[in-house]
Design a protein around this motif. Structure first.
Motif, PDB file in Angstrom:
ATOM      1  N   ASP A 213      52.271 -29.415 -16.987  1.00  0.00           N
ATOM      2  CA  ASP A 213      53.328 -30.381 -17.289  1.00  0.00           C
ATOM      3  C   ASP A 213      54.415 -30.440 -16.227  1.00  0.00           C
ATOM      4  OD1 ASP A 213      52.165 -31.070 -19.776  1.00  0.00           O
ATOM      5  OD2 ASP A 213      53.098 -29.325 -20.723  1.00  0.00           O
ATOM      6  N   HIS A 214      54.656 -29.301 -15.548  1.00  0.00           N
ATOM      7  CA  HIS A 214      55.811 -29.271 -14.641  1.00  0.00           C
ATOM      8  C   HIS A 214      55.680 -28.104 -13.668  1.00  0.00           C
ATOM      9  CE1 HIS A 214      59.866 -29.944 -13.233  1.00  0.00           C
ATOM     10  NE2 HIS A 214      60.231 -28.705 -13.555  1.00  0.00           N
ATOM     11  N   VAL A 215      56.021 -28.361 -12.404  1.00  0.00           N
ATOM     12  CA  VAL A 215      56.092 -27.315 -11.382  1.00  0.00           C
ATOM     13  C   VAL A 215      57.569 -27.073 -11.102  1.00  0.00           C
ATOM     14  CG1 VAL A 215      55.484 -26.637  -9.035  1.00  0.00           C
ATOM     15  CG2 VAL A 215      53.884 -28.020 -10.380  1.00  0.00           C
ATOM     16  N   ASP A 310      54.791 -37.125 -11.124  1.00  0.00           N
ATOM     17  CA  ASP A 310      55.409 -36.700 -12.377  1.00  0.00           C
ATOM     18  C   ASP A 310      55.498 -35.178 -12.475  1.00  0.00           C
ATOM     19  OD1 ASP A 310      56.497 -37.392 -15.002  1.00  0.00           O
ATOM     20  OD2 ASP A 310      54.690 -36.429 -15.797  1.00  0.00           O
ATOM     21  N   LEU A 311      54.495 -34.467 -11.961  1.00  0.00           N
ATOM     22  CA  LEU A 311      54.459 -33.008 -12.071  1.00  0.00           C
ATOM     23  C   LEU A 311      55.421 -32.326 -11.109  1.00  0.00           C
ATOM     24  CD1 LEU A 311      50.605 -32.352 -12.299  1.00  0.00           C
ATOM     25  CD2 LEU A 311      52.262 -32.386 -14.174  1.00  0.00           C
ATOM     26  N   CYS A 312      55.671 -32.939  -9.974  1.00  0.00           N
ATOM     27  CA  CYS A 312      56.368 -32.261  -8.873  1.00  0.00           C
ATOM     28  C   CYS A 312      57.737 -32.869  -8.583  1.00  0.00           C
ATOM     29  CB  CYS A 312      55.490 -32.299  -7.619  1.00  0.00           C
ATOM     30  SG  CYS A 312      53.901 -31.476  -7.825  1.00  0.00           S
ATOM     31  N   LEU A 315      60.058 -30.632  -6.428  1.00  0.00           N
ATOM     32  CA  LEU A 315      59.666 -30.549  -5.020  1.00  0.00           C
ATOM     33  C   LEU A 315      60.063 -31.821  -4.289  1.00  0.00           C
ATOM     34  CD1 LEU A 315      57.662 -28.644  -6.723  1.00  0.00           C
ATOM     35  CD2 LEU A 315      56.178 -28.777  -4.728  1.00  0.00           C
ATOM     36  N   ILE A 316      59.824 -32.956  -4.936  1.00  0.00           N
ATOM     37  CA  ILE A 316      60.141 -34.250  -4.334  1.00  0.00           C
ATOM     38  C   ILE A 316      61.649 -34.388  -4.110  1.00  0.00           C
ATOM     39  CG2 ILE A 316      60.065 -36.745  -4.714  1.00  0.00           C
ATOM     40  CD1 ILE A 316      57.475 -36.192  -6.388  1.00  0.00           C
ATOM     41  N   ALA A 317      62.429 -33.861  -5.054  1.00  0.00           N
ATOM     42  CA  ALA A 317      63.881 -34.019  -4.980  1.00  0.00           C
ATOM     43  C   ALA A 317      64.498 -33.279  -3.794  1.00  0.00           C
ATOM     44  CB  ALA A 317      64.512 -33.527  -6.280  1.00  0.00           C
TER      45      ALA A 317
END
Length: 529
Positions: A213-215, A310-312, A315-317
């Motif tokens: 769901d989330h990293v 959606d998962l990362c 990291l993207i931010a």
């Protein structure tokens, strides 16, 4: 390149009772000999090129050579389909050589990547390919095989020229035995089942029915600190889930869960629960938070790219490279159907060997004759033909509407378009539905026993090789987060196309990133120009 041109010119003159007689009428044989001599001279010039050499000389010779070949071939093209097909390939190769010379690809450290800012057709046209060549089945097939249509719109073909050229070079000059190899069972059974069995015997622990769901990153954003997961289903009595079933002695991966191993399995089976699709995948009977140092040391994200944004989010931010990738790299939905028939395709009018065909009409531009699977499938009475069709699916189609849309597309295709391949499969009413193996009822209703799918879920979508985007794919070797890497055909892996080869290269790069092995020089194709 020039040896290919030479062989193609020879092919155009190989039928001494047909093409050669027509060629002689136009003086083609004499001119062909001069063309081959000029090609030999061009080959010698190309062999002497070194960094810093002005390519305009060879390019000028090639321009004159192309004009001569085009003039001679166009005398025959209008009335001879075989010569037309040969000319389209010759014209494509000549445009490639011109473009490679003019744009300095030979000595650029970027290699073919230098051309990825252009669309494949746009680039060929800019270097002298004719409009007829650009619209040929040979070029259309390049797009169809890579589902290269932005947003699934067949009016918007887009394919990075460098990757198209790299793929063509590898296909034509590095293949082993054949351009295409057909699997002798499903991909899950041929590729993933053996890998699973080997890893299990080596002590690898598998946890099925866990959805990431989330990293989550650490406070200082230097590494992955936590992986949040949903447990979609639990195995009875806390046992290990055994995913494979034997079909004619081959361990196979089923298309649905083995419900008898799951808690509440009877209810899940009755409901048709499928953890891979839509709302079914949101089911959660438990939650887990895996923590670095306790549950894992390193993590490899190997999901389909469609789920990555959606998962990362964390990291993207914080990382510009991940931002550029998720802003530029796009996916597309696809559609497919498969039919089993009680007549052979030869009985239905097909006169060629088993084949893969692309560049055909929409809504299904690609056909694979999959008769080799008959022997490994479990039928009471074996069918005599298996045919698989696929194509891109417009992004306007979603959910149940997409599933119904693909069914209608398949029915329309069988009624209207399949007669070109199998003239005996249709009558005045359309497709002969009684040909379908295992079908129940009459008419079109028999199609419901066959297979069709709309691949619209995030992890099912195909990753596009769009112009101007490939340079933004993050590599498995990228170490911004020091205990984390990625794997998949969507990564910057040296062959940026959706295929098994790219996925394998990416997996090897991920292994190298974590362990130092294998040596990068041992990854076949990774250092391709």
């Amino acid at each position: 390149m020039t040896s290919l041109i030479s062989s193609l010119l020879s092919t155009a003159r190989s039928d001494m009772t047909g093409t050669a007689m027509r060629a002689a009428r136009y003086g083609q044989l004499a001119v062909g000999a001069l063309v081959l001599e000029a090609i030999g001279a061009l080959q010698r010039i190309l062999d002497t090129l070194r960094p810093g050499t002005d390519p305009q000389g060879p390019a000028s010779l090639l321009d004159r050579l192309s004009a001569t070949i085009r003039y001679q071939f166009e005398l025959l093209i209008a009335s001879d389909d075989e010569v037309r097909r040969v000319w389209e390939i010759v014209d494509t190769v000549l445009a490639i050589v011109r473009g490679v010379l003019r744009e300095g690809v030979l000595f650029s450290p970027q290699g073919f990547d230098l051309l990825d800012k252009y669309d494949w057709r746009e680039w060929l046209l800019s270097h002298g390919a004719s409009p007829a060549t650009i619209d040929s089945a040979f070029i259309r097939g390049s797009y169809d095989l890579l589902f290269a249509f932005e947003d699934g719109d067949v009016a918007r073909p887009q394919l990075a020229a460098g990757q198209a050229l790299r793929g063509a070079m590898r296909m034509f000059f590095t293949y082993r035995g054949a351009l295409f190899w057909k699997m002798q069972a499903g991909m899950g059974d041929v590729v993933f089942a053996p890998a699973y069995e080997v890893l299990e015997k080596r002590g690898v622990k598998f946890e099925f029915f866990h959805r990431l769901d989330h990293v989550a990153l650490s406070a200082d954003k230097s590494h992955v600190a936590r992986l949040d997961m949903s447990v979609q289903a639990e195995v009875k009595r806390g046992a290990d889930y055994k995913p494979l079933v034997p079909i004619k002695g081959l361990p196979c991966w089923p298309s649905l869960p083995l419900y008898d191993q799951l808690k509440d399995g009877a209810k899940l089976k009755k409901a048709g629960w499928n953890p891979e699709h839509g709302a079914d995948g949101d089911r959660a009977v438990n939650r887990k938070k895996l923590k670095v140092g306790k549950d894992f040391d390193f993590a490899v994200l190997a999901v389909g790219y469609g789920a990555v944004p959606d998962l990362c989010k964390e990291l993207i931010a914080v990382d510009p490279a991940w931002q550029r990738m998720t802003q530029s790299v796009k996916t597309v939905a696809t559609q497919a159907f498969q039919v089993w028939m009680d007549d052979t395709v030869e009985d239905l009018g097909w006169g060629q060997p088993p084949i893969n065909i692309s560049g055909y009409v929409e809504p299904f531009d690609t056909w694979a004759d999959m008769r080799q699977l008959i022997a490994v499938e479990d039928w009471k009475t074996d069918p005599k033909a298996i045919a698989y069709f696929c194509s891109v699916l417009p992004d306007t189609m979603t959910g149940k509407d997409a599933h119904a849309h693909v069914r209608q597309n398949a029915v329309t295709f069988l009624n209207r378009d399949v007669a070109h391949f199998w003239p005996q499969a249709v009558d005045e009413k359309g497709f002969r539905w009684d040909l379908l193996s295992g079908g129940k009822g009459k008419g079109e209703a028999r199609f419901d026993s066959q297979f069709w799918t709309a691949n619209t879920s995030p992890t099912e979508r195909y990753v596009l090789s769009l112009p101007g985007t490939l340079e933004h794919r993050v590599s498995p070797l990228y170490n911004r987060f020091d205990n984390f890497t990625i794997a998949g055909d969507w990564t910057g892996c040296g062959h940026q196309a959706g295929c098994v080869e790219a996925a394998v290269m990416s997996g090897l790069l991920a292994a190298s990133a974590l362990s130092g092995a294998p040596n990068l020089g041992h990854i076949v194709g990774y250092d391709h120009p």
